[in-house]
Design an enzyme around this catalytic site. Structure first.
Site, PDB file in Angstrom:
ATOM      1  N   CYS A  83      38.565  44.036  47.698  1.00 15.22           N
ATOM      2  CA  CYS A  83      38.901  42.738  47.756  1.00 15.22           C
ATOM      3  C   CYS A  83      40.325  42.616  48.746  1.00 15.22           C
ATOM      4  O   CYS A  83      40.414  43.109  49.854  1.00 15.22           O
ATOM      5  CB  CYS A  83      39.042  42.078  46.481  1.00 15.22           C
ATOM      6  SG  CYS A  83      39.113  40.312  46.663  1.00 15.22           S
ATOM      7  N   HIS A 187      33.635  42.107  45.479  1.00 16.46           N
ATOM      8  CA  HIS A 187      33.809  43.016  44.050  1.00 16.46           C
ATOM      9  C   HIS A 187      32.685  43.869  43.725  1.00 16.46           C
ATOM     10  O   HIS A 187      31.761  43.334  43.085  1.00 16.46           O
ATOM     11  CB  HIS A 187      34.111  42.063  43.127  1.00 16.46           C
ATOM     12  CG  HIS A 187      35.719  41.707  43.353  1.00 16.46           C
ATOM     13  ND1 HIS A 187      36.802  42.138  42.888  1.00 16.46           N
ATOM     14  CD2 HIS A 187      36.065  40.388  43.896  1.00 16.46           C
ATOM     15  CE1 HIS A 187      37.783  41.329  43.198  1.00 16.46           C
ATOM     16  NE2 HIS A 187      37.455  40.216  43.844  1.00 16.46           N
ATOM     17  N   GLU A 189      32.669  45.801  41.256  1.00 13.19           N
ATOM     18  CA  GLU A 189      32.768  46.021  39.953  1.00 13.19           C
ATOM     19  C   GLU A 189      32.328  44.633  39.157  1.00 13.19           C
ATOM     20  O   GLU A 189      31.781  44.717  37.982  1.00 13.19           O
ATOM     21  CB  GLU A 189      34.114  46.347  39.391  1.00 13.19           C
ATOM     22  CG  GLU A 189      35.102  45.099  39.405  1.00 13.19           C
ATOM     23  CD  GLU A 189      35.839  44.721  40.642  1.00 13.19           C
ATOM     24  OE1 GLU A 189      36.542  43.758  40.874  1.00 13.19           O
ATOM     25  OE2 GLU A 189      35.269  45.377  41.841  1.00 13.19           O
TER      26      GLU A 189
END
Length: 207
Positions: A83, A187, A189
């Site tokens: 990001c 992202h 994650e």
């Protein structure tokens, strides 16, 4: 078999624990730290980031993180930016008319997306190139989770880099793979199984 040792760089920005859990999920031994020695010694370094480009650069310089990233890369040590952790790898960011110097690993600027709805938030497909390590095994219909208002929209760096593009009214770089330095605007994650597979691809290549 030894687990890869990873560091999530803690400079006051990013989803640190979420990133740690995501990397542990794919079999890594993960430490969240600002310690330069640990970051240099790790098999892989993740540089997260959320919020404003300028604030992230201030935090990064506060822990000498810019030099740590440069020194790792000079030694061939893998780094993954996520990001705003991707954005700060470029030469500069422009927010609200203010230009801030970035790490300068890649030339070019991060600028506001010219789109009627900002931020770009939610799930989006990406156009990954042939030969990509990060997206190996992932179909073209795979969606990743984005939340950002700014992005690099041109590539001025090494022509051998592998570029992945996405679109939110305008094309922008969703990921870059250039030698030991890789980054994603989305992202991983927060991207469920798709993000886990991407991180597994990165971790699995650390050797």
């Amino acid at each position: 078999m030894r687990k890869p040792r990873l560091v999530v760089l803690d400079y006051g920005s990013g989803n640190l624990r979420s990133a740690q859990r995501a990397l542990e999920r794919v079999g890594a031994d993960v430490e969240v730290t600002a310690d330069r020695s640990a970051a240099l010694a790790a098999d892989g370094l993740m540089v997260p980031g959320v919020g404003a480009f300028e604030a992230c650069m201030t935090g990064l310089r506060g822990i000498d993180g810019e030099r740590t990233i440069a020194d790792r890369l000079a030694a061939g040590g893998p780094v993954l930016g996520v990001c705003v952790g991707m954005q700060i790898l470029f030469s500069r960011g422009v927010e609200f008319g203010v230009e801030t110097a970035g790490c300068g690993q890649w030339p070019g600027a991060v600028v506001r997306l010219d789109a009627p709805v900002i931020p770009h938030m939610g799930w989006n497909i990406v156009d990954a190139p042939a030969g990509s390590l990060l997206f190996r095994g992932l179909s073209a219909a795979t969606r990743f989770y984005f939340v950002h208002s700014y992005a690099a929209q041109q590539w001025e760096g090494d022509q051998d880099a592998l570029l992945t593009w996405a679109n939110h009214h305008v094309p922008f770089l969703a990921a870059v793979e250039a030698g030991p330095l890789s980054a994603t605007q989305f992202h991983p994650e927060k991207s469920g199984d798709a993000g886990a597979e991407l991180l597994s691809n990165w971790v699995g290549a650390l050797g």
